[in-house]
Design an enzyme around this catalytic site. Structure first.
Site, PDB file in Angstrom:
ATOM      1  N   TYR A  54     -21.134   3.947  18.796  1.00  0.00           N
ATOM      2  CA  TYR A  54     -21.920   3.493  17.609  1.00  0.00           C
ATOM      3  C   TYR A  54     -21.052   2.775  16.688  1.00  0.00           C
ATOM      4  O   TYR A  54     -20.339   1.902  17.229  1.00  0.00           O
ATOM      5  CB  TYR A  54     -21.858   5.130  16.685  1.00  0.00           C
ATOM      6  N   ARG A 107     -33.062  -6.616  12.564  1.00  0.00           N
ATOM      7  CA  ARG A 107     -32.035  -6.712  11.628  1.00  0.00           C
ATOM      8  C   ARG A 107     -31.220  -5.746  12.037  1.00  0.00           C
ATOM      9  O   ARG A 107     -31.183  -4.495  11.768  1.00  0.00           O
ATOM     10  CB  ARG A 107     -32.672  -6.338  10.136  1.00  0.00           C
ATOM     11  N   LYS A 125     -27.821   5.396  18.954  1.00  0.00           N
ATOM     12  CA  LYS A 125     -28.339   6.466  18.146  1.00  0.00           C
ATOM     13  C   LYS A 125     -28.788   7.780  18.729  1.00  0.00           C
ATOM     14  O   LYS A 125     -28.558   8.734  18.207  1.00  0.00           O
ATOM     15  CB  LYS A 125     -29.613   5.920  17.357  1.00  0.00           C
ATOM     16  N   GLU A 196     -35.820   2.015  13.490  1.00  0.00           N
ATOM     17  CA  GLU A 196     -34.361   1.781  13.285  1.00  0.00           C
ATOM     18  C   GLU A 196     -34.197   0.177  13.189  1.00  0.00           C
ATOM     19  O   GLU A 196     -34.717  -0.535  14.072  1.00  0.00           O
ATOM     20  CB  GLU A 196     -33.622   2.312  14.484  1.00  0.00           C
ATOM     21  N   ASP A 197     -33.589  -0.206  12.262  1.00  0.00           N
ATOM     22  CA  ASP A 197     -33.003  -1.619  12.304  1.00  0.00           C
ATOM     23  C   ASP A 197     -34.346  -2.671  12.364  1.00  0.00           C
ATOM     24  O   ASP A 197     -33.996  -3.685  13.185  1.00  0.00           O
ATOM     25  CB  ASP A 197     -31.955  -2.027  13.048  1.00  0.00           C
ATOM     26  N   ASP A 219     -35.139   5.532   9.458  1.00  0.00           N
ATOM     27  CA  ASP A 219     -33.757   6.009   9.309  1.00  0.00           C
ATOM     28  C   ASP A 219     -32.977   5.013   8.352  1.00  0.00           C
ATOM     29  O   ASP A 219     -32.417   5.593   7.512  1.00  0.00           O
ATOM     30  CB  ASP A 219     -33.145   5.859  10.793  1.00  0.00           C
ATOM     31  N   ASP A 220     -33.263   3.892   8.161  1.00  0.00           N
ATOM     32  CA  ASP A 220     -32.507   2.979   7.143  1.00  0.00           C
ATOM     33  C   ASP A 220     -33.135   3.188   6.104  1.00  0.00           C
ATOM     34  O   ASP A 220     -32.263   2.925   4.921  1.00  0.00           O
ATOM     35  CB  ASP A 220     -32.797   1.460   7.978  1.00  0.00           C
ATOM     36  N   ASN A 370     -22.653  -2.285   7.643  1.00  0.00           N
ATOM     37  CA  ASN A 370     -22.092  -2.127   9.030  1.00  0.00           C
ATOM     38  C   ASN A 370     -22.375  -3.546   9.541  1.00  0.00           C
ATOM     39  O   ASN A 370     -23.126  -4.190   9.333  1.00  0.00           O
ATOM     40  CB  ASN A 370     -22.819  -0.943   9.626  1.00  0.00           C
TER      41      ASN A 370
HETATM   42  N1  LIG Z   1     -24.265   3.236   6.046  1.00  0.00           N
HETATM   43  C1  LIG Z   1     -25.420   3.357   6.405  1.00  0.00           C
HETATM   44  O1  LIG Z   1     -25.663   4.454   6.711  1.00  0.00           O
HETATM   45  C2  LIG Z   1     -26.387   2.478   6.376  1.00  0.00           C
HETATM   46  C3  LIG Z   1     -25.838   1.066   6.179  1.00  0.00           C
HETATM   47  N2  LIG Z   1     -26.799  -0.182   6.397  1.00  0.00           N
HETATM   48  C4  LIG Z   1     -26.354  -1.449   6.160  1.00  0.00           C
HETATM   49  O2  LIG Z   1     -27.031  -1.904   5.111  1.00  0.00           O
HETATM   50  C5  LIG Z   1     -26.901  -3.361   5.217  1.00  0.00           C
HETATM   51  C6  LIG Z   1     -28.364  -3.778   4.610  1.00  0.00           C
HETATM   52  O3  LIG Z   1     -29.367  -3.250   5.204  1.00  0.00           O
HETATM   53  P1  LIG Z   1     -30.862  -3.554   4.830  1.00  0.00           P
HETATM   54  O4  LIG Z   1     -31.238  -2.914   3.570  1.00  0.00           O
HETATM   55  O5  LIG Z   1     -31.818  -3.010   5.982  1.00  0.00           O
HETATM   56  O6  LIG Z   1     -30.880  -4.938   5.166  1.00  0.00           O
HETATM   57  P2  LIG Z   1     -32.072  -6.152   4.288  1.00  0.00           P
HETATM   58  O7  LIG Z   1     -31.696  -7.407   5.022  1.00  0.00           O
HETATM   59  O8  LIG Z   1     -33.261  -5.295   4.188  1.00  0.00           O
HETATM   60  O9  LIG Z   1     -31.377  -6.179   2.724  1.00  0.00           O
HETATM   61  C7  LIG Z   1     -30.242  -6.926   2.540  1.00  0.00           C
HETATM   62  C8  LIG Z   1     -30.305  -6.976   0.906  1.00  0.00           C
HETATM   63  O10 LIG Z   1     -29.052  -7.561   0.696  1.00  0.00           O
HETATM   64  C9  LIG Z   1     -29.229  -8.539  -0.398  1.00  0.00           C
HETATM   65  N3  LIG Z   1     -27.932  -9.529  -0.142  1.00  0.00           N
HETATM   66  C10 LIG Z   1     -27.556 -10.467   0.679  1.00  0.00           C
HETATM   67  N4  LIG Z   1     -26.583 -11.028   0.393  1.00  0.00           N
HETATM   68  C11 LIG Z   1     -26.104 -10.448  -1.137  1.00  0.00           C
HETATM   69  C12 LIG Z   1     -25.236 -11.014  -1.835  1.00  0.00           C
HETATM   70  N5  LIG Z   1     -24.197 -11.767  -1.727  1.00  0.00           N
HETATM   71  N6  LIG Z   1     -24.929 -10.012  -2.955  1.00  0.00           N
HETATM   72  C13 LIG Z   1     -25.869  -9.107  -3.370  1.00  0.00           C
HETATM   73  N7  LIG Z   1     -27.011  -8.838  -2.378  1.00  0.00           N
HETATM   74  C14 LIG Z   1     -26.942  -9.605  -1.182  1.00  0.00           C
HETATM   75  C15 LIG Z   1     -30.384  -9.250   0.069  1.00  0.00           C
HETATM   76  O11 LIG Z   1     -30.936 -10.115  -0.929  1.00  0.00           O
HETATM   77  C16 LIG Z   1     -31.327  -8.192   0.444  1.00  0.00           C
HETATM   78  O12 LIG Z   1     -31.878  -7.406  -0.690  1.00  0.00           O
HETATM   79  C17 LIG Z   1     -26.677  -3.683   6.589  1.00  0.00           C
HETATM   80  O13 LIG Z   1     -25.479  -4.225   6.834  1.00  0.00           O
HETATM   81  C18 LIG Z   1     -26.928  -2.136   7.445  1.00  0.00           C
HETATM   82  O14 LIG Z   1     -25.574  -2.145   8.315  1.00  0.00           O
HETATM   83  C19 LIG Z   1     -28.262   0.221   6.551  1.00  0.00           C
HETATM   84  C20 LIG Z   1     -28.785   1.526   6.628  1.00  0.00           C
HETATM   85  C21 LIG Z   1     -27.747   2.608   6.815  1.00  0.00           C
HETATM   86  C1  LIG Z   2     -26.047   2.967  10.032  1.00  0.00           C
HETATM   87  C2  LIG Z   2     -27.250   2.105  10.199  1.00  0.00           C
HETATM   88  O1  LIG Z   2     -28.324   2.630  10.479  1.00  0.00           O
HETATM   89  C3  LIG Z   2     -27.184   0.497   9.998  1.00  0.00           C
HETATM   90  O2  LIG Z   2     -26.072   0.309   9.517  1.00  0.00           O
HETATM   91  O3  LIG Z   2     -28.154   0.038  10.013  1.00  0.00           O
HETATM   92 MG   LIG Z   3     -29.919   1.331  10.948  1.00  0.00          MG
END
Ligand SMILES: NC(=O)C1=CN([C@@H]2O[C@H](COP(=O)(O)OP(=O)(O)OC[C@H]3O[C@@H](n4cnc5c(N)ncnc54)[C@H](O)[C@@H]3O)[C@@H](O)[C@H]2O)C=CC1
Ligand SMILES: CC(=O)C(=O)O
Ligand SMILES: [Mg+2]
Length: 528
Positions: A54, A107, A125, A196-197, A219-220, A370
């Site tokens: 993971y 993504r 997952k 997912e993603d 999930d996201d 991540n």
């Molecule tokens: N810890 C967890 O369980 C999870 C973590 N994530 C992580 O969250 C991140 C984003 O995922 P999504 O929201 O789906 O992506 P997304 O692409 O939909 O959104 C990214 C956002 O970040 C903003 N952004 C980009 N550069 C920036 C900066 N310099 N300053 C401020 N904001 C900025 C963008 O404008 C956009 O609004 C990924 O790295 C993903 O791995 C996502 C889901 C679960």
């Molecule tokens: C953990 C997860 O779902 C993500 O980083 O997109």
């Molecule tokens: Mg995800």
């Protein structure tokens, strides 16, 4: 395990990525060779192996998937299969599929568009589904929807396994997803599908399009929101305050994508429930930034999904449209800084130092992006610059931080893996036809209440990954009971809605635990 152990010894001093990929190869080969043994070692060593199968290693695996590919796993539906998906689904050899994780690779974690190489994510997952929720591995299905990729490097890579064309858009894209969903649910009407993603526009659009028609969740957007909410409630407890104080916390969310907006939506629902106010009046405590800084009502071409969270300038005195993160933190002195931006290191020294002035006695820093390289800051930097008093959580694991004098800065892993297995299992066992906000909220509340006050005092917001099966049993039961309470539970297998309805809370947890598959060798000759 010996082979794995000697690899650790023989690769000392080599770059982390090389070692992790070698570990992944060992586990992947075992997965191909002996499923029962693979899942047994995974369950017994989940804390050590989760970072390999993971996040973070799975990210590296996806980036290199075409080169690492040896044997197929999962199912690929390409844009060229249009019109054939029903036959393809009926050709899948398993009689029954309970859980599907589906991506279009657009993504992958914070790594962007990885095309079909993103299949590593549904595989990882679903490994967690087997390890944490006891899904039978014969009844899970990782799926890639190959609608092309806009990643030029991959299009030019001679090893790339997917369609060499730009991504489908608009109705053409949706017609592929529609066809897939209809095919799946016509063969397996009781399956649960996890999206997912997907890039943000399709994440929201597909969730809205399917959530009332099919048993699915994103999930996201939804899993992440529940985990973040549980962590946010934990930070209130960490300050020694009653949960009702959540309504007074100033929370800065960095990243206005599917994950960040999902978190805001759920947190706002929680605040309005607690305060009895409607959602319109409770948004004041939340501040949202994207790549162009603070989002206010002055923003031109604002994304409709982010618009409800845009600030009125008069409510953020001294700040302007597009104010930088450091300006926002200095001015607002927030209780919580939560990153879901995908941008590694944006919680830099200046931002973290500004958090020392937080209005909270225990400022919280959530670097949830991540994989590790994309985390908004490292655990060590957070404790070093923001102070030893913080609570810290990251999406990918970091080691606890040695603060000297025997003190330890505890690192939490704020990752949707704490919830999605239980959401999937609880839903499956309930037999509900769709997944409601109430079921998701029950999952989040269950996780939030799992941790004791004593643990919270030590900076722990989430339980240890090593107890993931117990956590999932509780979360699954909470989801199931919420479905029963809403009158949505139709039952599963021999256990009908009436029996579910008559189960106490403890009996439900017992039932969920008992329903989990456990890897044992099945005898080839049955006893007479
Ligand atoms: N810890 C967890 O369980 C999870 C973590 N994530 C992580 O969250 C991140 C984003 O995922 P999504 O929201 O789906 O992506 P997304 O692409 O939909 O959104 C990214 C956002 O970040 C903003 N952004 C980009 N550069 C920036 C900066 N310099 N300053 C401020 N904001 C900025 C963008 O404008 C956009 O609004 C990924 O790295 C993903 O791995 C996502 C889901 C679960
Ligand atoms: C953990 C997860 O779902 C993500 O980083 O997109
Ligand atoms: Mg995800």
């Amino acid at each position: 395990m010996e082979s794995y152990g000697s690899l650790e010894k023989n690769t000392q001093g080599q770059p982390d990525g090389v070692v992790s990929l070698a570990k992944w190869r060992i586990l992947n080969r075992l997965h191909d060779r002996n499923e029962t043994l693979y899942y047994r070692v995974l369950i017994d060593n989940i804390e050590d192996f989760a970072p390999i199968i993971y996040t973070p290693t799975v990210g590296l695996v996806c980036q290199n998937y075409s080169g690492l590919f040896r044997r197929p796993r999962g199912m690929y539906f390409s844009a060229k299969d249009k019109g054939e998906m029903m036959s393809m689904i009926y050709n899948w050899p398993a009689q029954q599929v309970d859980m599907i994780v589906l991506t279009d690779g657009s993504r992958i974690l914070g790594l962007g568009d990885l095309g079909v190489q993103g299949i590593g994510i549904p595989i990882g997952k679903l490994d967690m589904y087997v390890a944490a929720a006891g899904f039978n591995p014969q009844r899970v299905l990782p799926v890639m929807l190959d609608v092309g990729t806009n990643n030029q490097k991959l299009l030019e890579d001679r090893l790339y396994l997917g369609l060499r064309q730009p991504r489908l858009e608009g109705e053409e894209y949706l017609s592929i997803v529609d066809e897939f969903m209809e095919a799946v649910f016509s063969r397996w009407p009781k399956a649960v599908v996890q999206f997912e993603d997907f890039q943000m526009k399709w994440a929201f659009e597909t969730l809205q399009r399917y959530r009332k028609r099919f048993c699915m969740f994103n999930d996201d957007i939804q899993g992440t929101a529940g985990v973040a909410l549980a962590g946010l409630l934990g930070t209130v407890r960490a300050q020694g305050r009653p949960l009702s104080d959540f309504v007074n916390q100033k929370i800065v969310v960095v990243g206005a994508g599917s994950a960040g907006l999902g978190v805001l939506n759920m947190a706002i629902q929680a605040v309005s429930r607690m305060s009895g106010d409607n959602e319109g009046t409770v948004k004041n405590q939340f501040f949202l930034l994207d790549k162009d800084g603070l989002i206010t009502k002055e923003r031109r071409n604002i994304d409709p999904a982010a618009a409800p969270f845009a600030k009125d300038l008069k409510d953020v005195e001294g700040l302007r449209e597009g104010a930088s993160l450091v300006e926002v933190v200095k001015k607002l002195k927030p209780h919580v800084l939560l990153g879901l931006s995908g941008v590694g290191g944006i919680f830099n020294e200046e931002v973290l130092k500004a958090m020392r002035e937080s209005d909270s006695t225990k400022p919280a820093i959530f670097a949830m992006s991540n994989p590790t390289m994309n985390a908004e800051c490292t655990a060590a930097d957070a404790f070093k610059h923001a102070g030893e008093n913080i609570v810290f959580a990251s999406g990918s694991p970091f080691k606890n931080v040695d603060l000297g004098n025997g003190k330890v800065g505890h690192v939490n892993q704020a990752n949707n893996m704490y919830l999605f297995p239980g959401i999937g299992l609880g839903t499956l066992l309930s037999g509900a036809r769709f997944i409601t906000d109430e079921m998701l909220q029950a999952a989040a509340e269950c996780l939030a209440s799992y941790i004791t006050d004593e643990e919270i005092q030590k900076g722990k917001l989430y339980p240890s990954v090593s107890s993931i099966r117990c956590i999932t049993a509780e979360v699954g039961a909470a989801v199931l009971r919420a479905a029963v309470a809403e009158g949505l539970a139709e039952g599963h297998g021999d256990v009908g809605p009436r029996e579910l309805n008559n189960m106490s809370k403890e009996e439900t947890v017992e039932y969920v635990s008992r329903s989990m598959w456990f890897p044992v060798y099945s005898p080839l000759v049955h006893e007479k």
